[in-house]
Design an enzyme around this catalytic site. Sequence first.
Site, PDB file in Angstrom:
ATOM      1  N   ASP A   1      -5.109   7.160  -1.818  1.00 15.95           N
ATOM      2  CA  ASP A   1      -3.885   7.113  -2.616  1.00 15.95           C
ATOM      3  C   ASP A   1      -3.038   8.276  -2.110  1.00 15.95           C
ATOM      4  O   ASP A   1      -3.348   9.444  -2.346  1.00 15.95           O
ATOM      5  CB  ASP A   1      -4.235   7.274  -4.101  1.00 15.95           C
ATOM      6  CG  ASP A   1      -2.991   7.309  -5.002  1.00 15.95           C
ATOM      7  OD1 ASP A   1      -1.924   7.742  -4.523  1.00 15.95           O
ATOM      8  OD2 ASP A   1      -3.096   6.940  -6.180  1.00 15.95           O
TER       9      ASP A   1
ATOM     10  N   PHE B   1      -6.679   7.561 -11.863  1.00 13.33           N
ATOM     11  CA  PHE B   1      -5.346   7.723 -12.425  1.00 13.33           C
ATOM     12  C   PHE B   1      -5.188   6.611 -13.463  1.00 13.33           C
ATOM     13  O   PHE B   1      -5.844   5.575 -13.367  1.00 13.33           O
ATOM     14  CB  PHE B   1      -4.263   7.663 -11.342  1.00 13.33           C
ATOM     15  CG  PHE B   1      -2.895   7.887 -11.913  1.00 13.33           C
ATOM     16  CD1 PHE B   1      -2.548   9.118 -12.440  1.00 13.33           C
ATOM     17  CD2 PHE B   1      -1.971   6.853 -11.983  1.00 13.33           C
ATOM     18  CE1 PHE B   1      -1.314   9.324 -13.040  1.00 13.33           C
ATOM     19  CE2 PHE B   1      -0.726   7.059 -12.571  1.00 13.33           C
ATOM     20  CZ  PHE B   1      -0.398   8.288 -13.090  1.00 13.33           C
ATOM     21  N   THR B   2      -4.345   6.817 -14.466  1.00 16.76           N
ATOM     22  CA  THR B   2      -4.266   5.872 -15.603  1.00 16.76           C
ATOM     23  C   THR B   2      -4.035   4.420 -15.154  1.00 16.76           C
ATOM     24  O   THR B   2      -4.793   3.518 -15.516  1.00 16.76           O
ATOM     25  CB  THR B   2      -3.123   6.292 -16.551  1.00 16.76           C
ATOM     26  OG1 THR B   2      -1.941   6.497 -15.776  1.00 16.76           O
ATOM     27  CG2 THR B   2      -3.460   7.588 -17.283  1.00 16.76           C
TER      28      THR B   2
ATOM     29  N   ARG C   1      -1.836  14.896 -20.965  1.00 18.56           N
ATOM     30  CA  ARG C   1      -2.843  14.337 -20.053  1.00 18.56           C
ATOM     31  C   ARG C   1      -4.209  14.669 -20.631  1.00 18.56           C
ATOM     32  O   ARG C   1      -4.868  15.624 -20.250  1.00 18.56           O
ATOM     33  CB  ARG C   1      -2.689  14.904 -18.633  1.00 18.56           C
ATOM     34  CG  ARG C   1      -1.402  14.569 -17.949  1.00 18.56           C
ATOM     35  CD  ARG C   1      -1.281  13.199 -17.312  1.00 18.56           C
ATOM     36  NE  ARG C   1      -1.184  12.041 -18.179  1.00 18.56           N
ATOM     37  CZ  ARG C   1      -0.747  10.849 -17.782  1.00 18.56           C
ATOM     38  NH1 ARG C   1      -0.347  10.663 -16.550  1.00 18.56           N
ATOM     39  NH2 ARG C   1      -0.714   9.838 -18.610  1.00 18.56           N
TER      40      ARG C   1
ATOM     41  N   LYS D   1       6.981  10.060  -5.174  1.00 19.39           N
ATOM     42  CA  LYS D   1       6.557  11.470  -5.148  1.00 19.39           C
ATOM     43  C   LYS D   1       6.858  12.109  -3.785  1.00 19.39           C
ATOM     44  O   LYS D   1       7.941  12.616  -3.563  1.00 19.39           O
ATOM     45  CB  LYS D   1       5.093  11.540  -5.536  1.00 19.39           C
ATOM     46  CG  LYS D   1       4.920  11.141  -6.991  1.00 19.39           C
ATOM     47  CD  LYS D   1       3.500  10.878  -7.362  1.00 19.39           C
ATOM     48  CE  LYS D   1       3.377  10.783  -8.856  1.00 19.39           C
ATOM     49  NZ  LYS D   1       2.842  12.001  -9.463  1.00 19.39           N
TER      50      LYS D   1
ATOM     51  N   PHE E   1      -0.497   5.758 -24.185  1.00 16.35           N
ATOM     52  CA  PHE E   1       0.301   6.993 -24.152  1.00 16.35           C
ATOM     53  C   PHE E   1       1.776   6.741 -23.902  1.00 16.35           C
ATOM     54  O   PHE E   1       2.612   7.563 -24.246  1.00 16.35           O
ATOM     55  CB  PHE E   1      -0.255   7.967 -23.098  1.00 16.35           C
ATOM     56  CG  PHE E   1      -0.227   7.436 -21.688  1.00 16.35           C
ATOM     57  CD1 PHE E   1      -1.284   6.705 -21.184  1.00 16.35           C
ATOM     58  CD2 PHE E   1       0.854   7.677 -20.859  1.00 16.35           C
ATOM     59  CE1 PHE E   1      -1.263   6.219 -19.875  1.00 16.35           C
ATOM     60  CE2 PHE E   1       0.883   7.210 -19.555  1.00 16.35           C
ATOM     61  CZ  PHE E   1      -0.179   6.468 -19.070  1.00 16.35           C
TER      62      PHE E   1
ATOM     63  N   TYR F   1      18.009 -10.465   2.301  1.00 11.48           N
ATOM     64  CA  TYR F   1      16.818 -10.842   1.524  1.00 11.48           C
ATOM     65  C   TYR F   1      15.589 -10.822   2.424  1.00 11.48           C
ATOM     66  O   TYR F   1      14.502 -10.416   2.010  1.00 11.48           O
ATOM     67  CB  TYR F   1      17.004 -12.246   0.928  1.00 11.48           C
ATOM     68  CG  TYR F   1      15.886 -12.614  -0.034  1.00 11.48           C
ATOM     69  CD1 TYR F   1      16.044 -12.438  -1.405  1.00 11.48           C
ATOM     70  CD2 TYR F   1      14.668 -13.127   0.435  1.00 11.48           C
ATOM     71  CE1 TYR F   1      15.020 -12.744  -2.288  1.00 11.48           C
ATOM     72  CE2 TYR F   1      13.644 -13.434  -0.441  1.00 11.48           C
ATOM     73  CZ  TYR F   1      13.820 -13.247  -1.796  1.00 11.48           C
ATOM     74  OH  TYR F   1      12.805 -13.554  -2.665  1.00 11.48           O
TER      75      TYR F   1
HETATM   76  C1  LIG Z   1      -1.944   9.483  -7.906  1.00 10.77           C
HETATM   77  C2  LIG Z   1      -1.081   8.373  -8.437  1.00 10.77           C
HETATM   78  N1  LIG Z   1      -1.357   7.115  -8.093  1.00 10.77           N
HETATM   79  C3  LIG Z   1      -0.608   6.099  -8.544  1.00 10.77           C
HETATM   80  C4  LIG Z   1       0.468   6.305  -9.381  1.00 10.77           C
HETATM   81  C5  LIG Z   1       1.255   5.154  -9.890  1.00 10.77           C
HETATM   82  O1  LIG Z   1       2.479   5.118  -9.242  1.00 10.77           O
HETATM   83  P1  LIG Z   1       3.839   4.585  -9.917  1.00 10.77           P
HETATM   84  O2  LIG Z   1       4.161   5.496 -11.057  1.00 10.77           O
HETATM   85  O3  LIG Z   1       4.847   4.656  -8.805  1.00 10.77           O
HETATM   86  O4  LIG Z   1       3.583   3.198 -10.358  1.00 10.77           O
HETATM   87  C6  LIG Z   1       0.804   7.614  -9.731  1.00 10.77           C
HETATM   88  C7  LIG Z   1       1.946   7.869 -10.617  1.00 10.77           C
HETATM   89  O5  LIG Z   1       2.226   8.939 -11.087  1.00 10.77           O
HETATM   90  C8  LIG Z   1      -0.007   8.669  -9.255  1.00 10.77           C
HETATM   91  O6  LIG Z   1       0.240   9.946  -9.599  1.00 10.77           O
END
Ligand SMILES: Cc1ncc(COP(=O)(O)O)c(C=O)c1O
Length: 481
Positions: free
Chosen positions: A222, A131-132, A388, A265, A454, A79
């Site tokens: 990022d 990003f979303t 998208r 990724k 979405f 842990y």
């Molecule tokens: C550029 C980018 N930042 C952040 C994220 C969010 O990451 P996660 O899906 O691991 O929460 C993503 C997810 O696709 C992403 O493409």
Amino acid sequence: MQVTLTNGTKLPIEMHKVRIVQRCTLQPVAHRLAAITAAGYNTFLLRTRDVFIDMLTDSGTNAMSDNQLAAMMVADDAYAGGDSYYRLADACRDVMGFEFCIPVHQGRAAEHLLAKILVKPGDRVVMNYHFTTTKAHFELQGGTVHEIYCEGALETASTNPFKGNIDLNKFQALIDKFGPKKISFVRMEATTNLIGGQPFSMANLRAVSAMARKHGIPVMIDTSLISENAYFIKRREAGYADMGIKEIILEMMGHADMMYMSGRKSTAVRGGMIATNSKVLFEQVKAWLPVYEGFLTYGGMSSKEVEAMAVGMREMCDIEVASSGADLIQYFVDQMVAAGLPAVTPAGGLAGHVDAIKFLPHIPQSAYPAGCLAAAIYLVSGARPMERGTVSMDRDKQGRDVFADLELARLAVPRRVYSMAHIDYVVDRLKWLHAHRDLIGGLRFVEEPPVLRFFFGRLEPLNDWGTKLAKAFEADFGPEQ
Ligand SMILES: Cc1ncc(COP(=O)(O)O)c(C=O)c1O
């Protein structure tokens, strides 16, 4: 790797061999029509048993290496104080040049913690593109997102090698208008997911960082697709051709004060990370970690994934790993362009993208062209894209749709998972769909969540276009496909 064949063409040859496989099934078109109808024309709501080629995302779907899988077997499941964490911290120091490393369960968890600490109500959050989940977290803290992408970033047919660059004049204008203290940080997304996986250049990062540092504004990267962005710098930017991916990444991180990533990724695991050389920031994030994620040495991740992430972080610096997705995506985009399809160019880091406004000029943004195209692609191919576009934007405070800058059907290419035959098949079905595009109609929401709609939203076709499209497909290819 791209090898040149005798006839001069470039072949994206795999520099790995496949030793474990998973069965795929191509369900017939009538079955796919029933499946997409049951899914409310939202490809997120399909079950994978109904999907032939899963191009929804490259997140958590890349093939892991033998060394990553082996490392999972020696993970330390403690842990607290587990050795797996220290191996990850070593990899982070070596590859990223950051002393302090904080694992989190995935990328959005990093966004949540960083937003909580760095964004105050009324703050301005500046970035090449949102990003979303990023936007959602920064706005939930009361921040306003400013996208200051370079000129031409939204042109889908382009030869600009770095559409992920920031416009320095726009950055300076924001500093002048709001004052540097109101700007929480400047964020560079490597590579800009929502506008076609487009990279930024080292020269641009260097200039953005110099401007930010002059005004005391922190620089955040990022790094979700950092090895791909580094690979594009190597291939596309003068002066980097002879440098290794690791050297390029280290130089990039030298211009940043912190980075966070979705480890799903580039490092091919299920997890995420924040890293910095700032002890102050580290202590601030660390304090909240046990509330939301877990103890520092696992941060909400399985320790097996922590161990595999340490390996994945080193492996992504291997040019054959960094290029494995990008080269196949290049092939995919080249095939689409050769077929006269409106693909986003240049090829980006995570997917082949199709411009739905050009593909379906008869469908207005109010009827969600990218959502229509994503559903139609699934219907005629069994390949699952992701919308998208406007469906991926939440409504404004007045309840109106916010039309997206771009309407894209994104066909992600998970690393080391699919072959050229899969890509050729998808391009062929896209060609057929393009020839029958007049059959595709619009969509409307029938169930709509208030945030990130979405993911779970359900839609229905404005008329019975799905049925007509399926019939036309069956007339050409028979009931089996
Ligand atoms: C550029 C980018 N930042 C952040 C994220 C969010 O990451 P996660 O899906 O691991 O929460 C993503 C997810 O696709 C992403 O493409």
